[in-house]
Structures are given as structure tokens and as C-alpha cells.
Motif scaffolding. Structure first.
Motif, mmCIF file in Angstrom:
data_model
loop_
_atom_site.group_PDB
_atom_site.id
_atom_site.type_symbol
_atom_site.label_atom_id
_atom_site.label_comp_id
_atom_site.label_asym_id
_atom_site.label_seq_id
_atom_site.Cartn_x
_atom_site.Cartn_y
_atom_site.Cartn_z
ATOM 1 N N LEU A 3 0.858 -1.170 0.000
ATOM 2 C CA LEU A 3 0.000 0.000 0.000
ATOM 3 C C LEU A 3 0.899 1.226 0.000
ATOM 4 C CD1 LEU A 3 -2.798 -0.848 2.616
ATOM 5 C CD2 LEU A 3 -2.590 -1.528 0.234
ATOM 6 N N GLN A 4 0.682 2.107 -0.954
ATOM 7 C CA GLN A 4 1.506 3.306 -1.085
ATOM 8 C C GLN A 4 0.642 4.527 -0.858
ATOM 9 O OE1 GLN A 4 4.945 3.426 -1.689
ATOM 10 N NE2 GLN A 4 4.656 5.583 -1.187
ATOM 11 N N ALA A 5 0.912 5.234 0.235
ATOM 12 C CA ALA A 5 0.146 6.437 0.575
ATOM 13 C C ALA A 5 0.903 7.680 0.133
ATOM 14 C CB ALA A 5 -0.117 6.484 2.073
ATOM 15 N N SER A 6 0.142 8.719 -0.189
ATOM 16 C CA SER A 6 0.738 9.989 -0.586
ATOM 17 C C SER A 6 -0.250 11.115 -0.303
ATOM 18 C CB SER A 6 1.093 9.973 -2.071
ATOM 19 O OG SER A 6 -0.070 9.777 -2.858
ATOM 20 N N GLY A 7 0.255 12.356 -0.375
ATOM 21 C CA GLY A 7 -0.614 13.507 -0.274
ATOM 22 C C GLY A 7 -0.514 14.309 0.999
ATOM 23 N N GLY A 8 0.273 13.851 1.955
ATOM 24 C CA GLY A 8 0.419 14.612 3.181
ATOM 25 C C GLY A 8 1.220 15.883 2.954
ATOM 26 N N ALA A 13 -4.328 26.188 9.109
ATOM 27 C CA ALA A 13 -5.664 25.890 9.609
ATOM 28 C C ALA A 13 -6.709 26.451 8.659
ATOM 29 C CB ALA A 13 -5.845 26.464 11.007
ATOM 30 N N GLY A 14 -7.738 25.640 8.406
ATOM 31 C CA GLY A 14 -8.762 26.025 7.456
ATOM 32 C C GLY A 14 -8.519 25.537 6.047
ATOM 33 N N GLY A 15 -7.318 25.047 5.807
ATOM 34 C CA GLY A 15 -6.959 24.573 4.480
ATOM 35 C C GLY A 15 -7.412 23.149 4.217
ATOM 36 N N SER A 16 -7.002 22.642 3.065
ATOM 37 C CA SER A 16 -7.423 21.308 2.628
ATOM 38 C C SER A 16 -6.233 20.495 2.141
ATOM 39 C CB SER A 16 -8.441 21.410 1.480
ATOM 40 O OG SER A 16 -9.608 22.090 1.874
ATOM 41 N N LEU A 17 -6.365 19.197 2.276
ATOM 42 C CA LEU A 17 -5.414 18.246 1.719
ATOM 43 C C LEU A 17 -6.187 17.024 1.234
ATOM 44 C CD1 LEU A 17 -2.441 18.149 4.276
ATOM 45 C CD2 LEU A 17 -2.330 18.972 1.921
ATOM 46 N N ARG A 18 -5.611 16.333 0.265
ATOM 47 C CA ARG A 18 -6.207 15.088 -0.206
ATOM 48 C C ARG A 18 -5.171 13.977 -0.152
ATOM 49 N NH1 ARG A 18 -7.891 12.987 -6.168
ATOM 50 N NH2 ARG A 18 -9.810 11.866 -5.636
ATOM 51 N N LEU A 19 -5.473 12.961 0.625
ATOM 52 C CA LEU A 19 -4.598 11.798 0.736
ATOM 53 C C LEU A 19 -5.053 10.715 -0.236
ATOM 54 C CD1 LEU A 19 -4.280 11.480 4.626
ATOM 55 C CD2 LEU A 19 -2.978 12.928 3.063
ATOM 56 N N SER A 20 -4.077 9.969 -0.736
ATOM 57 C CA SER A 20 -4.364 8.829 -1.602
ATOM 58 C C SER A 20 -3.598 7.626 -1.099
ATOM 59 C CB SER A 20 -3.939 9.120 -3.048
ATOM 60 O OG SER A 20 -4.595 10.234 -3.571
ATOM 61 N N PRO A 86 -5.540 22.395 13.725
ATOM 62 C CA PRO A 86 -4.252 21.945 14.281
ATOM 63 C C PRO A 86 -4.349 20.569 14.939
ATOM 64 C CG PRO A 86 -4.567 24.262 14.742
ATOM 65 C CD PRO A 86 -5.851 23.783 14.129
ATOM 66 N N GLU A 87 -5.478 20.249 15.521
ATOM 67 C CA GLU A 87 -5.637 18.945 16.170
ATOM 68 C C GLU A 87 -5.744 17.790 15.171
ATOM 69 O OE1 GLU A 87 -7.440 21.705 16.743
ATOM 70 O OE2 GLU A 87 -9.569 21.223 17.138
ATOM 71 N N ASP A 88 -5.807 18.091 13.877
ATOM 72 C CA ASP A 88 -5.766 17.040 12.855
ATOM 73 C C ASP A 88 -4.325 16.626 12.542
ATOM 74 O OD1 ASP A 88 -8.409 18.786 11.192
ATOM 75 O OD2 ASP A 88 -8.605 16.946 12.380
ATOM 76 N N THR A 89 -3.366 17.324 13.109
ATOM 77 C CA THR A 89 -1.963 16.989 12.883
ATOM 78 C C THR A 89 -1.664 15.583 13.385
ATOM 79 O OG1 THR A 89 -1.233 19.293 13.000
ATOM 80 C CG2 THR A 89 0.406 17.594 13.489
ATOM 81 N N ALA A 90 -1.140 14.754 12.497
ATOM 82 C CA ALA A 90 -0.870 13.357 12.830
ATOM 83 C C ALA A 90 -0.217 12.685 11.626
ATOM 84 C CB ALA A 90 -2.173 12.621 13.178
ATOM 85 N N GLN A 114 2.635 12.132 6.741
ATOM 86 C CA GLN A 114 2.523 13.171 7.773
ATOM 87 C C GLN A 114 1.619 14.306 7.299
ATOM 88 O OE1 GLN A 114 4.047 13.438 11.010
ATOM 89 N NE2 GLN A 114 2.630 15.167 11.157
ATOM 90 N N VAL A 115 0.680 14.661 8.148
ATOM 91 C CA VAL A 115 -0.165 15.839 7.933
ATOM 92 C C VAL A 115 0.079 16.791 9.095
ATOM 93 C CG1 VAL A 115 -2.531 16.714 7.849
ATOM 94 C CG2 VAL A 115 -1.917 14.616 6.620
ATOM 95 N N THR A 116 0.497 18.007 8.783
ATOM 96 C CA THR A 116 0.755 19.023 9.804
ATOM 97 C C THR A 116 -0.084 20.248 9.500
ATOM 98 O OG1 THR A 116 3.023 18.229 10.081
ATOM 99 C CG2 THR A 116 2.499 20.408 10.954
ATOM 100 N N VAL A 117 -0.887 20.645 10.479
ATOM 101 C CA VAL A 117 -1.763 21.808 10.325
ATOM 102 C C VAL A 117 -1.281 22.888 11.274
ATOM 103 C CG1 VAL A 117 -4.132 22.649 10.325
ATOM 104 C CG2 VAL A 117 -3.667 20.251 9.786
#
Length: 119
Positions: A3-8, A13-20, A86-90, A114-117
Motif C-alpha cells: 500500500l503506497q500512501a501519498s498527499g500529506g 488551519a482552514g486549508g485542505s489536503l487530499r490523501l491517496s 491543528p488537532e488534525d496533525t498526525a 505526515q499531515v501538519t496543520v
């Protein structure tokens, strides 16, 4: 199977990201696809799940902000994250239940992204 993840990344804050997360290798079918996350010092938690027939469930903390979807033809699961806090950081991990034969299944994990908000 891999499984290959990407998109972090880093987002305000308030922005968007899309993980795949894409699965590759030999398997019969993919059942549930899931996204988990783990923040520093905390246990890994389930964020969202989508079944093979498209039913979805979300953690209360992300309902209305995150959307999980899948493209079964591409063996890929997505996580659209809007109104990030910010609490979505993980570190976000994908997880898939793969049917390896008609009678056996196994869970596989992606490598984490890694997702950093920032506030």
C-alpha cells in the motif's frame, strides 16, 4: 502486496489536503478501506472507513469535514480533508482488508504520511 500512501504535507488551519493510497500486488478483491491517524503521544485512531459497496463511517471529530472515497478499478482510497484544524496533525495511515483468496483475507497497512496543520 503493498500500500503506497501519498498527499500529506503542511497546511494552514482552514486549508485542505487530499490523501491517496493505492494497493498493488496479487489479490482477489479489496473489502473495507480505512484511514487511521496517530498523533504524537496518542494511540492510533480510526478516522474513516468505506466498505466495498460504498458505505462510509467517520469519527465524530472529522464528520462534515473529511470525505472518504474509493476507486475500486484503481485499487485506491482517498481522504479529502477540508477545514483542517491543528488537532488534525498526525501521521495518517491507510489500511485495507484484502481478499487474498475466496476464503481468506488479510489486513495491510500503508507506510504513513505526515499531515501538519499550523495555527
Amino acid at each position: 502486496v503493498q500500500l503506497q500512501a501519498s498527499g500529506g504535507g503542511l497546511v494552514q488551519a482552514g486549508g485542505s489536503l487530499r490523501l491517496s493510497c493505492a494497493a498493488s500486488g496479487r489479490f482477489f478483491r479489496i473489502n473495507d478501506m480505512r484511514w487511521y491517524r496517530q498523533a504524537p503521544g496518542k494511540q492510533r485512531e480510526l478516522v474513516a472507513v468505506i466498505s466495498s459497496d460504498g458505505r462510509t463511517n467517520y469519527a465524530d471529530s472529522v464528520k462534515g469535514r473529511f470525505t472518504i472515497s474509493r476507486d475500486s478499478a484503481k485499487n485506491t482510497v482517498y481522504l479529502q480533508m477540508n477545514s483542517l484544524k491543528p488537532e488534525d496533525t498526525a501521521v495518517y495511515y491507510c489500511n485495507m482488508e484484502l481478499l487474498e483468496t475466496l476464503f481468506s483475507s488479510r489486513n495491510y497497512w500503508g507506510q504513513g504520511t505526515q499531515v501538519t496543520v499550523s495555527s
